[in-house]
Design a protein around this motif. Structure first.
Motif, PDB file in Angstrom:
ATOM      1  N   MET A 268       0.163  -3.785  -4.231  1.00  0.00           N
ATOM      2  CA  MET A 268      -0.374  -5.151  -3.439  1.00  0.00           C
ATOM      3  C   MET A 268      -0.381  -4.451  -1.997  1.00  0.00           C
ATOM      4  O   MET A 268       0.020  -3.572  -0.909  1.00  0.00           O
ATOM      5  CB  MET A 268       0.914  -6.391  -3.113  1.00  0.00           C
ATOM      6  CG  MET A 268       1.271  -6.785  -4.495  1.00  0.00           C
ATOM      7  SD  MET A 268       1.675  -8.199  -4.364  1.00  0.00           S
ATOM      8  CE  MET A 268       1.835  -8.950  -6.453  1.00  0.00           C
TER       9      MET A 268
ATOM     10  N   SER B 247      -0.148  -5.313   1.748  1.00  0.00           N
ATOM     11  CA  SER B 247       0.029  -6.126   2.834  1.00  0.00           C
ATOM     12  C   SER B 247      -1.602  -6.566   4.429  1.00  0.00           C
ATOM     13  O   SER B 247      -0.881  -5.568   5.432  1.00  0.00           O
ATOM     14  CB  SER B 247       1.242  -6.294   3.273  1.00  0.00           C
ATOM     15  OG  SER B 247       1.099  -6.907   3.964  1.00  0.00           O
TER      16      SER B 247
ATOM     17  N   MET C 285       6.890 -16.754   4.292  1.00  0.00           N
ATOM     18  CA  MET C 285       5.349 -16.316   3.756  1.00  0.00           C
ATOM     19  C   MET C 285       5.183 -15.250   4.445  1.00  0.00           C
ATOM     20  O   MET C 285       5.268 -13.550   2.876  1.00  0.00           O
ATOM     21  CB  MET C 285       4.002 -16.682   3.907  1.00  0.00           C
ATOM     22  CG  MET C 285       3.179 -16.223   3.048  1.00  0.00           C
ATOM     23  SD  MET C 285       3.248 -16.645   1.406  1.00  0.00           S
ATOM     24  CE  MET C 285       2.810 -18.236   0.631  1.00  0.00           C
ATOM     25  N   GLU C 286       4.902 -14.921   4.794  1.00  0.00           N
ATOM     26  CA  GLU C 286       5.260 -13.597   6.030  1.00  0.00           C
ATOM     27  C   GLU C 286       6.626 -12.243   5.409  1.00  0.00           C
ATOM     28  O   GLU C 286       6.271 -10.797   4.683  1.00  0.00           O
ATOM     29  CB  GLU C 286       5.315 -12.793   6.748  1.00  0.00           C
ATOM     30  CG  GLU C 286       4.012 -13.562   8.138  1.00  0.00           C
ATOM     31  CD  GLU C 286       4.370 -13.008   9.770  1.00  0.00           C
ATOM     32  OE1 GLU C 286       3.245 -12.923  10.526  1.00  0.00           O
ATOM     33  OE2 GLU C 286       5.124 -14.231  10.251  1.00  0.00           O
TER      34      GLU C 286
ATOM     35  N   THR D  53       5.805 -12.028   1.456  1.00  0.00           N
ATOM     36  CA  THR D  53       4.671 -10.621   1.534  1.00  0.00           C
ATOM     37  C   THR D  53       5.485  -9.205   1.251  1.00  0.00           C
ATOM     38  O   THR D  53       5.259  -8.283   1.065  1.00  0.00           O
ATOM     39  CB  THR D  53       3.643 -10.838   2.311  1.00  0.00           C
ATOM     40  OG1 THR D  53       2.445 -12.183   2.227  1.00  0.00           O
ATOM     41  CG2 THR D  53       2.085  -9.018   2.321  1.00  0.00           C
TER      42      THR D  53
ATOM     43  N   ASP E  19       4.722  -6.731  -1.476  1.00  0.00           N
ATOM     44  CA  ASP E  19       4.499  -4.862  -1.042  1.00  0.00           C
ATOM     45  C   ASP E  19       4.924  -3.683  -1.433  1.00  0.00           C
ATOM     46  O   ASP E  19       4.297  -2.524  -1.841  1.00  0.00           O
ATOM     47  CB  ASP E  19       4.071  -5.388   0.504  1.00  0.00           C
ATOM     48  CG  ASP E  19       2.565  -5.786   0.908  1.00  0.00           C
ATOM     49  OD1 ASP E  19       1.944  -6.266   0.171  1.00  0.00           O
ATOM     50  OD2 ASP E  19       2.235  -5.296   1.750  1.00  0.00           O
TER      51      ASP E  19
END
Length: 273
Positions: free
Chosen positions: A1, A3, A23-24, A27, A31
Protein backbone atom coordinates in the motif's frame (compact mmCIF):
# COMPACT_ATOMS: atom_id res chain seq x y z
CA UNK A 1 0.00 0.00 0.00
CA UNK A 2 1.18 3.55 -0.72
CA UNK A 3 0.03 6.42 1.44
CA UNK A 4 -0.60 9.98 0.24
CA UNK A 5 0.53 11.04 3.69
CA UNK A 6 4.13 10.34 2.68
CA UNK A 7 3.83 12.91 -0.10
CA UNK A 8 2.11 15.58 1.97
CA UNK A 9 4.62 18.40 2.71
CA UNK A 10 2.86 19.20 5.97
CA UNK A 11 3.41 15.66 7.14
CA UNK A 12 7.02 15.57 5.89
CA UNK A 13 7.74 18.76 7.80
CA UNK A 14 7.08 17.03 11.09
CA UNK A 15 7.20 13.25 10.89
CA UNK A 16 6.79 12.89 14.63
CA UNK A 17 3.57 14.89 14.84
CA UNK A 18 0.57 12.72 15.67
CA UNK A 19 -1.72 12.64 12.59
CA UNK A 20 -4.95 14.42 13.52
CA UNK A 21 -7.47 11.93 12.13
CA UNK A 22 -8.08 8.27 12.85
CA UNK A 23 -8.08 7.54 9.12
CA UNK A 24 -4.55 8.93 8.78
CA UNK A 25 -3.35 6.85 11.73
CA UNK A 26 -4.90 3.69 10.29
CA UNK A 27 -3.31 4.47 6.91
CA UNK A 28 0.12 4.86 8.51
CA UNK A 29 -0.25 1.44 10.10
CA UNK A 30 -1.66 -0.36 7.06
CA UNK A 31 1.11 1.09 4.87
CA UNK A 32 3.65 -0.97 6.82
CA UNK A 33 2.19 -4.27 5.57
CA UNK A 34 3.74 -4.21 2.11
CA UNK A 35 3.38 -7.97 1.41
CA UNK A 36 0.93 -10.66 2.49
CA UNK A 37 3.83 -12.38 4.29
CA UNK A 38 4.76 -9.28 6.35
CA UNK A 39 4.52 -9.82 10.11
CA UNK A 40 5.15 -6.95 12.55
CA UNK A 41 5.08 -6.72 16.32
CA UNK A 42 3.30 -3.98 18.25
CA UNK A 43 6.63 -2.39 19.15
CA UNK A 44 7.78 -2.28 15.52
CA UNK A 45 4.50 -0.73 14.32
CA UNK A 46 4.62 1.90 17.06
CA UNK A 47 8.25 2.77 16.32
CA UNK A 48 7.84 3.02 12.54
CA UNK A 49 4.65 5.09 12.67
CA UNK A 50 5.80 7.26 15.61
CA UNK A 51 2.42 6.64 17.21
CA UNK A 52 2.20 6.13 20.97
CA UNK A 53 2.25 2.48 21.96
CA UNK A 54 -1.19 2.68 23.59
CA UNK A 55 -2.68 4.33 20.50
CA UNK A 56 -1.05 1.78 18.24
CA UNK A 57 -2.33 -1.12 20.33
CA UNK A 58 -5.88 0.26 20.32
CA UNK A 59 -5.92 0.70 16.52
CA UNK A 60 -4.36 -2.71 15.90
CA UNK A 61 -6.92 -4.33 18.16
CA UNK A 62 -9.76 -2.67 16.22
CA UNK A 63 -8.25 -3.73 12.88
CA UNK A 64 -8.01 -7.33 14.12
CA UNK A 65 -11.64 -7.31 15.27
CA UNK A 66 -12.71 -6.03 11.85
CA UNK A 67 -10.56 -8.66 10.03
CA UNK A 68 -8.29 -6.09 8.33
CA UNK A 69 -5.40 -7.65 10.26
CA UNK A 70 -4.91 -10.85 12.19
CA UNK A 71 -2.69 -11.46 15.18
CA UNK A 72 -0.46 -14.51 15.62
CA UNK A 73 2.57 -15.47 17.66
CA UNK A 74 4.71 -14.00 14.86
CA UNK A 75 2.98 -10.61 15.07
CA UNK A 76 0.34 -8.77 13.08
CA UNK A 77 -0.31 -9.55 9.40
CA UNK A 78 -2.89 -8.73 6.74
CA UNK A 79 -6.27 -10.27 7.47
CA UNK A 80 -8.96 -11.71 5.21
CA UNK A 81 -10.57 -8.33 4.47
CA UNK A 82 -7.30 -6.79 3.30
CA UNK A 83 -6.37 -9.87 1.30
CA UNK A 84 -9.79 -9.82 -0.31
CA UNK A 85 -8.98 -6.42 -1.85
CA UNK A 86 -6.40 -7.96 -4.18
CA UNK A 87 -3.84 -9.01 -1.63
CA UNK A 88 -4.55 -12.68 -2.27
CA UNK A 89 -3.60 -12.36 -5.93
CA UNK A 90 -0.52 -10.34 -4.98
CA UNK A 91 0.40 -13.15 -2.61
CA UNK A 92 -0.12 -15.74 -5.32
CA UNK A 93 2.07 -13.77 -7.72
CA UNK A 94 4.82 -13.53 -5.12
CA UNK A 95 4.63 -17.26 -4.44
CA UNK A 96 4.66 -18.15 -8.14
CA UNK A 97 7.64 -15.89 -8.82
CA UNK A 98 9.63 -17.38 -5.94
CA UNK A 99 8.77 -20.95 -6.92
CA UNK A 100 9.16 -20.72 -10.71
CA UNK A 101 12.92 -21.49 -10.96
CA UNK A 102 12.61 -24.43 -8.58
CA UNK A 103 9.59 -25.87 -10.39
CA UNK A 104 11.46 -25.81 -13.69
CA UNK A 105 14.57 -27.35 -12.16
CA UNK A 106 12.48 -30.05 -10.48
CA UNK A 107 10.71 -30.90 -13.75
CA UNK A 108 14.03 -31.13 -15.61
CA UNK A 109 15.66 -33.32 -12.96
CA UNK A 110 12.77 -35.72 -12.48
CA UNK A 111 11.35 -35.61 -16.03
CA UNK A 112 7.96 -35.54 -14.34
CA UNK A 113 5.15 -33.00 -13.96
CA UNK A 114 5.49 -30.49 -11.13
CA UNK A 115 2.63 -28.62 -9.46
CA UNK A 116 2.41 -25.55 -7.23
CA UNK A 117 -0.87 -25.07 -5.36
CA UNK A 118 -2.48 -23.29 -2.42
CA UNK A 119 -5.19 -24.43 -0.04
CA UNK A 120 -8.67 -22.93 -0.42
CA UNK A 121 -11.15 -24.41 2.01
CA UNK A 122 -11.51 -28.15 1.32
CA UNK A 123 -9.90 -27.72 -2.11
CA UNK A 124 -6.54 -26.90 -3.61
CA UNK A 125 -6.08 -24.22 -6.27
CA UNK A 126 -3.36 -24.84 -8.85
CA UNK A 127 -1.04 -21.85 -9.32
CA UNK A 128 1.45 -23.45 -11.70
CA UNK A 129 2.14 -26.62 -13.67
CA UNK A 130 5.46 -27.46 -15.33
CA UNK A 131 6.40 -30.54 -17.29
CA UNK A 132 6.55 -30.03 -21.04
CA UNK A 133 4.81 -32.69 -23.14
CA UNK A 134 4.22 -34.90 -20.11
CA UNK A 135 1.95 -32.24 -18.64
CA UNK A 136 -0.65 -32.93 -21.33
CA UNK A 137 -1.29 -36.38 -19.88
CA UNK A 138 -1.98 -35.06 -16.36
CA UNK A 139 -5.63 -33.90 -15.96
CA UNK A 140 -4.90 -30.73 -13.99
CA UNK A 141 -4.65 -27.12 -15.09
CA UNK A 142 -3.43 -23.78 -13.80
CA UNK A 143 -6.43 -22.06 -12.24
CA UNK A 144 -8.16 -25.39 -11.69
CA UNK A 145 -9.11 -27.03 -8.43
CA UNK A 146 -9.06 -30.47 -6.85
CA UNK A 147 -10.33 -32.01 -3.63
CA UNK A 148 -7.57 -31.35 -1.09
CA UNK A 149 -7.72 -34.60 0.88
CA UNK A 150 -7.41 -36.63 -2.36
CA UNK A 151 -4.08 -35.06 -3.38
CA UNK A 152 -0.54 -35.10 -2.09
CA UNK A 153 -0.50 -31.30 -2.34
CA UNK A 154 -3.62 -30.96 -0.23
CA UNK A 155 -2.62 -33.51 2.40
CA UNK A 156 0.79 -31.84 2.73
CA UNK A 157 -0.92 -28.55 3.65
CA UNK A 158 -3.80 -29.99 5.69
CA UNK A 159 -1.29 -31.79 7.92
CA UNK A 160 -0.19 -28.47 9.43
CA UNK A 161 -3.68 -27.29 10.38
CA UNK A 162 -5.24 -27.96 13.77
CA UNK A 163 -7.62 -30.93 14.12
CA UNK A 164 -10.44 -28.45 14.84
CA UNK A 165 -9.79 -26.62 11.57
CA UNK A 166 -9.77 -29.90 9.66
CA UNK A 167 -13.13 -30.78 11.19
CA UNK A 168 -14.51 -27.35 10.22
CA UNK A 169 -13.41 -27.77 6.59
CA UNK A 170 -15.05 -31.17 6.31
CA UNK A 171 -18.41 -30.66 8.00
CA UNK A 172 -20.13 -32.06 4.92
CA UNK A 173 -19.66 -35.53 3.46
CA UNK A 174 -16.16 -36.09 2.09
CA UNK A 175 -15.95 -36.43 -1.68
CA UNK A 176 -14.19 -39.49 -3.08
CA UNK A 177 -12.59 -39.20 -6.51
CA UNK A 178 -11.47 -42.82 -6.87
CA UNK A 179 -11.74 -46.09 -5.00
CA UNK A 180 -8.47 -45.17 -3.24
CA UNK A 181 -9.73 -41.80 -1.93
CA UNK A 182 -10.07 -41.20 1.80
CA UNK A 183 -13.79 -41.03 2.53
CA UNK A 184 -13.99 -40.72 6.33
CA UNK A 185 -12.84 -37.94 8.62
CA UNK A 186 -11.24 -40.30 11.14
CA UNK A 187 -9.19 -41.88 8.35
CA UNK A 188 -8.12 -38.44 7.13
CA UNK A 189 -6.89 -37.51 10.62
CA UNK A 190 -4.93 -40.77 10.70
CA UNK A 191 -3.40 -40.05 7.28
CA UNK A 192 -2.43 -36.51 8.28
CA UNK A 193 -0.71 -37.95 11.35
CA UNK A 194 1.33 -40.15 9.00
CA UNK A 195 2.24 -37.08 6.92
CA UNK A 196 3.47 -35.26 10.02
CA UNK A 197 5.56 -38.28 11.05
CA UNK A 198 7.17 -38.13 7.61
CA UNK A 199 8.18 -34.54 8.39
CA UNK A 200 5.45 -33.23 6.09
CA UNK A 201 5.94 -35.48 3.09
CA UNK A 202 2.56 -36.51 1.62
CA UNK A 203 2.07 -39.29 -0.90
CA UNK A 204 -0.97 -39.90 -3.10
CA UNK A 205 -1.35 -43.10 -5.09
CA UNK A 206 -4.43 -43.02 -7.29
CA UNK A 207 -6.49 -41.04 -4.77
CA UNK A 208 -7.30 -38.16 -7.12
CA UNK A 209 -6.65 -39.58 -10.59
CA UNK A 210 -6.53 -43.33 -11.34
CA UNK A 211 -3.04 -44.69 -12.08
CA UNK A 212 -1.34 -41.42 -11.08
CA UNK A 213 0.63 -40.74 -7.96
CA UNK A 214 2.40 -37.76 -6.45
CA UNK A 215 4.67 -36.75 -3.61
CA UNK A 216 4.11 -33.32 -2.09
CA UNK A 217 5.53 -31.06 0.59
CA UNK A 218 4.09 -27.85 2.01
CA UNK A 219 5.70 -24.44 2.10
CA UNK A 220 5.17 -23.26 5.67
CA UNK A 221 5.08 -19.63 6.74
CA UNK A 222 4.81 -18.17 10.27
CA UNK A 223 1.07 -18.93 10.36
CA UNK A 224 1.03 -22.30 8.66
CA UNK A 225 1.03 -23.61 5.09
CA UNK A 226 1.12 -20.99 2.32
CA UNK A 227 1.35 -23.46 -0.56
CA UNK A 228 2.78 -26.81 -1.61
CA UNK A 229 4.91 -28.34 -4.35
CA UNK A 230 4.44 -31.84 -5.76
CA UNK A 231 5.87 -34.13 -8.40
CA UNK A 232 3.36 -36.27 -10.32
CA UNK A 233 3.90 -39.48 -12.25
CA UNK A 234 2.95 -43.12 -12.63
CA UNK A 235 1.26 -44.31 -9.47
CA UNK A 236 3.26 -47.55 -9.57
CA UNK A 237 6.61 -45.72 -9.62
CA UNK A 238 8.78 -45.48 -6.47
CA UNK A 239 7.90 -41.82 -5.87
CA UNK A 240 9.88 -41.76 -2.62
CA UNK A 241 13.05 -41.66 -4.73
CA UNK A 242 12.27 -38.09 -5.87
CA UNK A 243 11.40 -36.94 -2.33
CA UNK A 244 14.88 -35.45 -1.67
CA UNK A 245 14.52 -33.24 -4.77
CA UNK A 246 11.08 -32.05 -3.62
CA UNK A 247 12.48 -31.27 -0.18
CA UNK A 248 15.36 -29.27 -1.69
CA UNK A 249 12.97 -27.30 -3.92
CA UNK A 250 10.66 -26.45 -1.02
CA UNK A 251 13.62 -25.45 1.13
CA UNK A 252 14.93 -23.09 -1.58
CA UNK A 253 11.54 -21.41 -2.09
CA UNK A 254 11.05 -21.13 1.66
CA UNK A 255 14.41 -19.42 2.08
CA UNK A 256 13.50 -16.96 -0.68
CA UNK A 257 10.10 -16.14 0.83
CA UNK A 258 10.89 -16.27 4.54
CA UNK A 259 14.61 -15.68 4.77
CA UNK A 260 15.45 -19.26 5.66
CA UNK A 261 13.36 -19.13 8.81
CA UNK A 262 11.56 -22.42 8.10
CA UNK A 263 13.16 -25.76 8.78
CA UNK A 264 13.14 -28.59 6.24
CA UNK A 265 16.45 -29.92 7.43
CA UNK A 266 15.70 -33.38 8.82
CA UNK A 267 17.03 -36.25 6.87
CA UNK A 268 14.76 -37.22 4.01
CA UNK A 269 15.39 -40.85 4.87
CA UNK A 270 13.62 -40.26 8.20
CA UNK A 271 10.74 -38.52 6.44
CA UNK A 272 10.02 -41.37 4.05
CA UNK A 273 11.03 -44.22 6.27
Amino acid sequence: MTSALRLDPRYEADRHALPPSMMERVTLIMDLFERPQTHLTLEVVSRRTHLPRSTTHRILDQLVRLDWLHHTVAGYALGPRALGLGGREIGHSTLRAAAAPQLLDLAVRTKMVVHLAVLDGPEIYYLDKVGGRAAVDIPSRVGGRAVAHCTGLGKAMLAWLSPEEIDARYQQAMECRTSHSIGRLDLLHRELGTVRRRNGLAIDRGECFPDLGCVGLALRGPDGPVGAISVVGDGRAPLELVAPLVVNAVRAVSEDLFGGGQSYRREVADAVG
